[in-house]
Structure formats: structure tokens, C-alpha cells
Motif scaffolding. Structure first.
Motif, PDB file in Angstrom:
ATOM      1  N   LEU A 218       0.847  -1.193   0.000  1.00 35.64           N
ATOM      2  CA  LEU A 218       0.000   0.000   0.000  1.00 35.64           C
ATOM      3  C   LEU A 218       0.885   1.246   0.000  1.00 35.64           C
ATOM      4  CD1 LEU A 218      -2.642  -0.931   2.754  1.00 35.64           C
ATOM      5  CD2 LEU A 218      -2.677  -1.499   0.324  1.00 35.64           C
ATOM      6  N   GLU A 219       0.291   2.364  -0.493  1.00 36.51           N
ATOM      7  CA  GLU A 219       1.011   3.644  -0.382  1.00 36.51           C
ATOM      8  C   GLU A 219       1.180   3.984   1.087  1.00 36.51           C
ATOM      9  OE1 GLU A 219       0.644   8.289  -1.835  1.00 36.51           O
ATOM     10  OE2 GLU A 219      -1.112   6.968  -1.868  1.00 36.51           O
ATOM     11  N   SER A 220       2.395   4.160   1.496  1.00 38.91           N
ATOM     12  CA  SER A 220       2.680   4.367   2.915  1.00 38.91           C
ATOM     13  C   SER A 220       2.022   5.648   3.408  1.00 38.91           C
ATOM     14  CB  SER A 220       4.198   4.438   3.129  1.00 38.91           C
ATOM     15  OG  SER A 220       4.496   4.606   4.488  1.00 38.91           O
ATOM     16  N   ARG A 221       1.431   5.553   4.560  1.00 38.44           N
ATOM     17  CA  ARG A 221       0.796   6.653   5.296  1.00 38.44           C
ATOM     18  C   ARG A 221      -0.566   7.031   4.730  1.00 38.44           C
ATOM     19  NH1 ARG A 221       4.482  11.664   5.552  1.00 38.44           N
ATOM     20  NH2 ARG A 221       2.670  12.397   6.762  1.00 38.44           N
ATOM     21  N   TYR A 222      -0.750   7.070   3.397  1.00 32.54           N
ATOM     22  CA  TYR A 222      -1.997   7.583   2.832  1.00 32.54           C
ATOM     23  C   TYR A 222      -3.036   6.484   2.533  1.00 32.54           C
ATOM     24  CZ  TYR A 222       0.842  11.730   2.381  1.00 32.54           C
ATOM     25  OH  TYR A 222       1.660  12.794   2.654  1.00 32.54           O
ATOM     26  N   ASP A 223      -2.545   5.313   2.274  1.00 28.82           N
ATOM     27  CA  ASP A 223      -3.461   4.175   2.070  1.00 28.82           C
ATOM     28  C   ASP A 223      -3.209   3.184   3.198  1.00 28.82           C
ATOM     29  OD1 ASP A 223      -4.030   5.514  -0.252  1.00 28.82           O
ATOM     30  OD2 ASP A 223      -2.836   4.150  -1.526  1.00 28.82           O
ATOM     31  N   ASN A 224      -4.287   2.613   3.778  1.00 28.84           N
ATOM     32  CA  ASN A 224      -4.074   1.717   4.914  1.00 28.84           C
ATOM     33  C   ASN A 224      -5.193   0.688   5.025  1.00 28.84           C
ATOM     34  OD1 ASN A 224      -6.216   2.940   6.729  1.00 28.84           O
ATOM     35  ND2 ASN A 224      -4.905   4.733   6.398  1.00 28.84           N
ATOM     36  N   LEU A 225      -4.888  -0.344   5.806  1.00 30.22           N
ATOM     37  CA  LEU A 225      -5.856  -1.408   6.157  1.00 30.22           C
ATOM     38  C   LEU A 225      -5.927  -1.471   7.662  1.00 30.22           C
ATOM     39  CD1 LEU A 225      -7.654  -3.807   5.270  1.00 30.22           C
ATOM     40  CD2 LEU A 225      -5.628  -5.260   5.525  1.00 30.22           C
ATOM     41  N   ARG A 226      -7.145  -1.238   8.202  1.00 25.77           N
ATOM     42  CA  ARG A 226      -7.332  -1.222   9.653  1.00 25.77           C
ATOM     43  C   ARG A 226      -8.152  -2.439  10.084  1.00 25.77           C
ATOM     44  NH1 ARG A 226     -10.566   3.569  10.626  1.00 25.77           N
ATOM     45  NH2 ARG A 226     -11.188   3.298   8.469  1.00 25.77           N
ATOM     46  N   ILE A 227      -7.869  -2.912  11.310  1.00 30.51           N
ATOM     47  CA  ILE A 227      -8.583  -4.061  11.891  1.00 30.51           C
ATOM     48  C   ILE A 227      -9.353  -3.564  13.105  1.00 30.51           C
ATOM     49  CG2 ILE A 227      -8.351  -6.341  12.924  1.00 30.51           C
ATOM     50  CD1 ILE A 227      -5.773  -6.693  11.381  1.00 30.51           C
ATOM     51  N   PHE A 228     -10.684  -3.889  13.112  1.00 30.61           N
ATOM     52  CA  PHE A 228     -11.552  -3.496  14.219  1.00 30.61           C
ATOM     53  C   PHE A 228     -12.087  -4.750  14.906  1.00 30.61           C
ATOM     54  CE2 PHE A 228     -11.589   0.162  11.462  1.00 30.61           C
ATOM     55  CZ  PHE A 228     -11.731   1.257  12.289  1.00 30.61           C
ATOM     56  N   GLU A 229     -12.234  -4.659  16.246  1.00 28.73           N
ATOM     57  CA  GLU A 229     -12.947  -5.667  17.044  1.00 28.73           C
ATOM     58  C   GLU A 229     -13.802  -4.941  18.053  1.00 28.73           C
ATOM     59  OE1 GLU A 229     -11.018  -9.126  18.610  1.00 28.73           O
ATOM     60  OE2 GLU A 229      -9.306  -8.894  17.261  1.00 28.73           O
ATOM     61  N   ASP A 230     -15.055  -5.341  18.140  1.00 32.21           N
ATOM     62  CA  ASP A 230     -16.007  -4.716  19.067  1.00 32.21           C
ATOM     63  C   ASP A 230     -16.050  -3.203  18.888  1.00 32.21           C
ATOM     64  OD1 ASP A 230     -16.871  -7.061  20.218  1.00 32.21           O
ATOM     65  OD2 ASP A 230     -15.324  -7.043  21.775  1.00 32.21           O
TER      66      ASP A 230
END
Length: 741
Positions: A218-230
Motif C-alpha cells: 500500500l502507499e505508505s501513510r496515505y493508504d491503509n488497512l485497519r482491523i476493528f474488534e467490538d
């Protein structure tokens, strides 16, 4: 509606991140204004025929100051149910239309024009409930009762919509399979600018979600993948470093992928799977006799006691917690116990059965139950089987009709035999007539076949059959003889005359015993009283019937019966008619009219006709003598007429008549003679002289003379000259003489 616009990396990076996290509900779902996002919302299913994937986005409308969300449930990408709610965590309700069938609701999914009513659910009037409603496209929404004839009017809605466009999320989705692959949009190519994708992974309760990254760029800093729980962000990845394996702490994970307005790369490729939490406890600290229960705790195994960290063996035998049979011994083992049957019994210890009939007093194997040898008649490895056998045969029975009778047979076998009775080797006896008493302890049976009322069809041989899996055995036959009165008598007329009858009477059914007598009686047809029963001669089953003194040409009815030791049979009726006989003489012979040349006579039919009178014969002659030699003339009537006229007789002459009748048997007797005289002839004389030409007189005399001599000459050729001809000649002569007067 909010959009992220690329104004520059340095100045607006913070603004871009803010817009990406604009809406995050308590169920960690991110909802966008521009496109639908997969989301499993609560729904009012009272009027819904679609049950596929669910998507949600925020609409431009609000109610009570709260934004309204549009929920879509797919039947297909082109047919779907549209609902609305003022809360993502609340229930999405039906939408009613006060000015149509719901055409303007297609605005909520992006349709620019309303579809025709034919594209909507035709059964739109059948639903009623509570939900949002409006009249026209662009109107604000109200909330309340909707449906056909509701308190707010006719606010109709249906089970599905077809708005002319497809509902598809650009990326993301809900994943519930046990394992799968998730990639960024366009992978292995580049993802797009301003991507926003939500991936929800849900595992069954008691499991974790495991993520294994295969590629990450991914483009560093500007594109991202986040993980959520609850609903909380747990991890964020950007750049090109491959993230480590991720194991969730709950059974649900949500991944949110975002990109800015420039620079796109290949994105990511990861696999997900479900895993039980106990598989990720480092070292699995449960002791050898404990098990991880899925909540990071240990529980002692069955057969042990303790807190899960320390477990000690239970002695089930001492505690009487075993399940050993009463005829078995219990032996404790770590965490368990064993059971073994004692001598004289065999089995697995928890269930012990008594040994079979071993020969010589030997015991069977305590596990398999096999005997070294068997006592007779026992067979099989376990000496617990006995071939079926009939030991007592049924006996013959002789019984009177309608009385009760019972056959009995007895036998043995193990497994207990199935007992059946057969009649004549063919017909199986109904089970209702059979009673079988079994002695399981003795391995014997007694079976009875009972007749409450024996009938003719019950005659014959009966057998008792015992059968089990080892053998089938049939008894010797026993005979049932049913005693009855005679029957089925057949009468054959051998000869019938005018006054006698000769016939034979054959007894077809003797009732299983000898015939002792055969009787006959008769009466004229039409009479009510019978003659006396008369014994007839017989030999075996055939009787000879001889009835005399009968009246000719008469219809008779006869009855025959037969007797044996059980009594008289029912009488069998037969009929016959005696033959005709010559009739008696006719009666009341008399004259009915007399003239000079004819006599008419009448008579009545014979008092004893002895049949049908076919015709009459009358003998007569010009005489006073009544003998046949004098009565030379005979006339026959046509049919049975009883009158006749005799013309051409001599005037003033005595005649004698006698009559007799005929039947098919011939001529009957004559009547007494009837004498009658014809009347005198009338003579006509001319009172005034009449002048005749001399030639006429002479011519007439000559003609008359020639006629007389011509007739006489013709009659000379006959051997016999009838007196009638002579009379005729005389008459002609007299006429000629009179003519000459």
C-alpha cells in the motif's frame, strides 16, 4: 453527503483521515453516503420476500432531526426490498406510498425516474403495519401506521421492488465461511483512488479469526488497512511490509481498507480461517488429565477430580460410580475402570448374560460365551439355540355341524418358534382362530386351533407347523369330519306317462355318513295339500321313485327328502306333467236347427278331456241304426269347434249322428247316438195355365232326359255309387216331372 477530495498530501492529510472515519456505528460498520455498504441490520420481515445479502447507506432525508438510513435486502441484484430506519442499530421498517404503489421509493437507491407500476409487487395491498411513508418523490418522510385502509389512509407498500438498476457494493462484504481469501479491489492489479472497502468476518462462538497475509503493498501513510474488534481499532497496516499473522480475541473482525486520491499499488492478499482458542494458548498449560474448555481455563477430565490445574484419579469401583453388571467385577484404572463378567456369565462386563447349555457342566467363556460342547438338543457356539420341533401331533375329530371343535399341537424351540396351521396344505388358517401359549423358561409352546361352529368347508386335513431360524417342522395331519344331514338331492325324471311317473333321486351330499331312507310325496299344481310321504327303494345314494294313480295331462309338484343319523335333509322340489290320454265322450249332443236338406248339431267338450282336444270326428248316416256299419260317413272338425252343419240331406229322412274327441293320445269314446229327421220337401204348383210354345216343351224334356242318361253313364265307371248321387238323380227326375206339370 461527504466526499474526500485530493487537495495535496501535506496540507490535507488530516482532513482525509477524518472524512474516512466519519461514521462508525457501535457494530463497527462504516456507512457511506455515496454507495451501499454490506451490513447485517435488523429488519421487520412482515412484508418481505427477499432474504439475500443486506446493504445500507445514509439517505438525504431525516426524521425528528436524525438521519434516515436506507437498507436493501437482495432477492437478486435487480430485485430487492427497500426499507428505512433512523438508527443503524434499530429495526429497518417498511416504506409506504400514499400516492402510488411505491414507485418514488426507487429514488432511495439512485433511480432518476420512477419505474412503471408493473415493475413492482402486484400484491401491494395485502400488507399493513408501522413504518415510514410519504406521497411523492422529494417529500419528507412521516412515520406511523401504513397499509390498506390504515388510520392515515391507503398507504400501500409491497414485498419487493425492481427499480431498473442493480444494487452492488463496490468492494468489501460479509464473510461467514470457515476459511477464505480477501483481496483489495483489482488485485493483482492496482486498486483505485478513493477506495473505501469494509470486510466483515464472523466466526462461530468459541472460535477466533486468524488472518495470514500473503502479500501487502500500500502507499505508505496515505493508504491503509485497519482491523476493528467490538467497534474499536485494534491494528493499522500501511506500506509494503508484510504484516504478521493476526489472531483475534473475539469471534468477529472487521477490516476497513481506504485509499486517497493518488498513487495506487497492488494492494493486499490475505487468507482467513477459524481456530479454536485453545489451539493458541502458549504451551497449553492444562495438566495431562485436564482439557482446555475454550475460555482459557482447564477442566479435569472424566475420571479425575480437581481444579483443572491439579487433577487426581477417582476410584469409581469404591465410590460405586461404575456401570458394571451385577454379575461382573469392577477394577479401577487411572481415570477410568474395567468390568469383567464372573464365571457362568459372559459379556463386556457392563452387560453380562447367563451362559448357554454347555455339556458336562462346563462353563462358557466369560467374554464370548462359547461352550466347549452343547447338551442335546441345544446347538450353536453359545449352546442357546434349539431347532423348532412339533412334539405332540393334533388328533382326528368327528363333530356335528355347527358344534365346536379344537385341534391341539405342542412343541419346542429357541428362538421360540412361530406356529402356523394349514388346511389341506394350502390355506393358512386366520390368526384369530389360533391361540399359542409360550413358555420362555421351558422353551416350549402349546397351540390350539379352535372352531366355534364347524361348517362344511372345514372338512379336511389340518397340520401344525413350527418354524424358527434353525428349522421348520410340520406335524402329522389330523382330519376333521363334519357330520351333517344329507343334501344336494337331484331328481331325474326317467319316464312320465298319463297316470304314472318313474324317476331317480340321487343324494349328492351324504353328510359324511350313510343314507338311511329316501321319501317322496306329490300333489297337483294349484292344490294346497300334499300327499303322505312314501318311502322309496334305494341303493347307496340313489332312490327309485314310482308314483301311480295320476291324472292324465295334469301338472304335478313332487318333493324328495333323504335321511341319515343326523336327521332329514331339506326337501327338494321337482315338477312334471302327465301325458295326455284319449278323452271321454263329449256331452250334450243335440240338434240346433233342421231343414229339409240340412241338420245342424252342437255338443260340449268331454267332461274328462285328458289333455287338449285337437279336433272332433262325427259319424252319421240316413239310418236309425247306431252301429258303425250303418254310419258310413265321417266328418272331422277344424280345431276344437263344437258345432257343425250337414247340408245336402234328403228331405223327410231320419239321420243318426255320434261324436268323439281327439287328444295327442288319440281318439276318445263316442257319444250316444242322436237321431234327427229332415223336414219334408216343399212342392210349388202353378195355379194358372201358362201357354208354352210346343217347341220349348219338347226341347226341355229332351234336355232333361239327355242329362239323366249322361250322369248315369259316367257313374258306371265307379265301383261304388254314392247314395247322394242317386238322390240327386231322383231329385232331377222329380224336377223334370214337375216342370212337365
Amino acid at each position: 453527503m461527504f466526499k474526500a477530495v485530493a487537495l495535496g498530501r501535506c496540507s490535507f492529510g488530516t482532513l482525509k483521515l477524518f472524512l474516512i472515519f466519519l461514521i462508525l456505528d457501535s457494530a463497527f460498520s462504516v456507512v457511506n453516503d455515496d454507495y451501499f455498504t454490506p451490513y447485517d441490520f435488523n429488519v421487520d420481515n412482515s412484508c418481505n420476500s427477499c432474504h439475500g445479502a443486506k446493504y445500507v447507506k445514509r439517505s438525504q432525508y431525516s426524521y425528528g432531526g436524525r438521519p434516515l438510513y436506507v437498507g436493501v435486502i437482495l432477492c437478486s441484484f435487480t430485485r430487492y426490498k427497500i426499507l428505512m430506519s433512523d438508527s443503524l442499530s434499530g429495526t429497518f421498517r417498511n416504506i409506504g406510498d400514499r400516492g402510488g404503489h411505491g414507485q418514488d421509493h426507487c429514488e432511495l437507491v439512485g433511480a432518476l425516474v420512477d419505474p412503471p407500476s408493473s415493475a413492482l409487487d402486484s400484491d401491494y395491498r395485502s400488507c399493513s403495519g408501522t413504518g415510514f411513508w410519504r406521497r411523492l418523490r422529494g417529500d419528507q418522510f412521516n412515520y406511523g401506521a401504513i397499509g390498506d385502509g390504515s388510520v392515515n389512509g391507503n398507504i400501500w407498500y409491497g414485498r419487493w421492488y425492481e427499480c431498473g438498476l442493480a444494487i452492488q457494493a463496490s468492494c468489501g462484504g460479509i464473510f461467514v465461511d470457515a476459511s477464505g481469501i480477501i483481496t483489495s479491489p483489482g488485485y493483482p492489479g492496482s486498486y483505485g483512488n478513493n477506495e473505501y472497502c469494509v470486510y466483515t468476518i464472523r466466526a462461530p462462538s468459541g472460535n477466533f479469526v486468524r488472518l495470514d497475509f500473503q502479500e501487502f503493498n500500500l502507499e505508505s501513510r496515505y493508504d491503509n488497512l485497519r482491523i476493528f474488534e467490538d467497534g474499536s481499532e485494534i491494528q493499522r497496516y500501511t506500506g509494503s511490509s508484510l504484516p504478521p499473522t493476526y489472531i483475534s480475541s473475539t469471534n468477529a473482525v472487521q477490516l476497513v481498507f481506504t485509499s486517497d486520491g493518488s498513487v495506487t499499488l497492488t494492494g493486499f492478499n490475505l487468507t482467513y480461517s477459524y481456530a479454536n482458542e485453545c489451539a493458541f494458548i502458549n504451551g497449553n498449560n492444562c495438566p495431562a488429565h485436564a482439557t482446555c474448555n475454550g475460555t482459557f481455563t482447564c477442566t479435569c477430565n472424566t475420571g479425575f477430580t480437581g481444579n483443572g490445574v491439579q487433577c487426581t484419579d477417582l476410584n469409581e469401583c469404591v465410590m460405586h460410580a461404575d456401570n458394571c453388571d451385577l454379575h461382573a467385577t469392577c477394577t479401577n484404572t487411572p481415570g477410568s475402570f474395567t468390568c469383567a463378567c464372573v464365571d457362568g456369565y459372559y459379556g463386556n462386563g457392563t452387560s453380562c448374560s447367563v451362559c448357554g447349555h454347555c455339556a458336562g457342566g462346563s462353563a462358557c467363556n466369560t467374554v464370548s460365551g462359547i461352550c466347549p460342547a452343547c447338551l442335546s438338543p441345544w446347538t450353536g457356539q453359545l449352546c442357546q439355540e434349539m431347532p423348532a420341533e412339533v412334539t405332540n401331533d393334533p388328533e382326528n375329530i368327528t363333530q356335528s355341524l355347527s358344534q365346536s371343535a379344537m385341534f391341539t399341537c405342542a412343541g419346542r424351540g429357541e428362538p421360540m418358534p412361530n406356529v402356523t396351521w394349514r388346511h389341506g396344505g394350502r390355506r393358512t388358517i386366520p390368526t384369530g382362530a389360533v391361540t399359542t401359549i409360550q413358555s420362555q423358561a421351558q422353551h416350549t409352546f402349546t397351540s390350539t386351533l379352535t372352531f366355534n361352529s364347524v361348517q362344511r368347508a372345514d372338512n379336511g386335513e389340518y397340520t401344525c407347523t413350527a418354524a424358527n431360524s434353525l428349522q421348520t417342522d410340520t406335524s402329522s395331519p389330523a382330519t376333521l369330519i363334519v357330520l351333517e344331514r344329507p343334501g344336494e338331492i337331484n331328481v331325474t325324471v326317467a319316464s312320465q306317462r298319463s297316470t304314472t311317473l318313474y324317476a331317480t333321486a340321487d343324494v349328492g351330499f351324504t353328510g359324511n355318513q350313510p343314507v338311511t331312507a329316501i321319501h317322496v310325496r306329490s300333489r297337483r299344481k294349484g292344490e294346497s295339500f300334499w300327499g303322505n310321504w312314501t318311502s322309496v327303494g334305494f341303493a347307496g345314494t340313489r332312490g327309485t321313485v314310482n308314483i301311480t294313480g295320476l291324472t292324465p295331462a295334469t301338472d304335478y309338484i313332487g318333493q324328495v327328502r333323504a335321511q341319515n343319523s343326523e336327521g332329514w335333509s331339506r326337501s327338494v322340489q321337482f315338477t312334471w306333467r302327465t301325458r295326455d290320454a284319449p278323452p271321454g265322450p263329449p256331452s250334450r249332443l243335440q240338434t240346433s236347427s233342421i231343414s229339409s236338406h240340412s241338420i245342424s248339431i252342437t255338443w260340449q267338450r268331454p267332461a274328462v278331456p285328458n289333455g287338449v282336444i285337437t279336433h272332433y270326428s262325427i259319424r252319421y248316416g240316413p239310418t236309425m241304426n247306431c252301429s258303425d256299419s250303418e254310419l258310413l260317413h265321417e266328418v272331422t272338425t277344424q280345431g276344437s269347434n263344437t258345432s257343425l252343419t250337414f247340408p245336402g240331406l234328403l228331405p223327410n229322412t231320419m239321420y243318426t249322428f255320434r261324436v268323439r274327441g281327439f287328444t295327442s293320445a288319440g281318439a276318445g269314446n263316442f257319444t250316444d247316438c242322436l237321431h234327427a229327421r229332415t223336414a219334408a220337401a216343399e212342392v210349388y204348383v202353378q195355379t194358372k195355365p201358362t201357354a208354352f210354345p210346343l217347341a220349348a216343351v219338347i226341347g226341355g224334356a229332351v234336355a232333361a232326359g239327355v242329362l239323366i242318361f249322361a250322369i248315369a253313364a259316367a257313374l258306371m265307371f265307379y265301383r261304388y255309387v254314392s247314395w247322394k248321387v242317386i238322390v240327386l238323380l231322383q231329385y232331377v227326375y222329380h224336377c223334370q216331372s214337375a216342370f212337365n206339370l
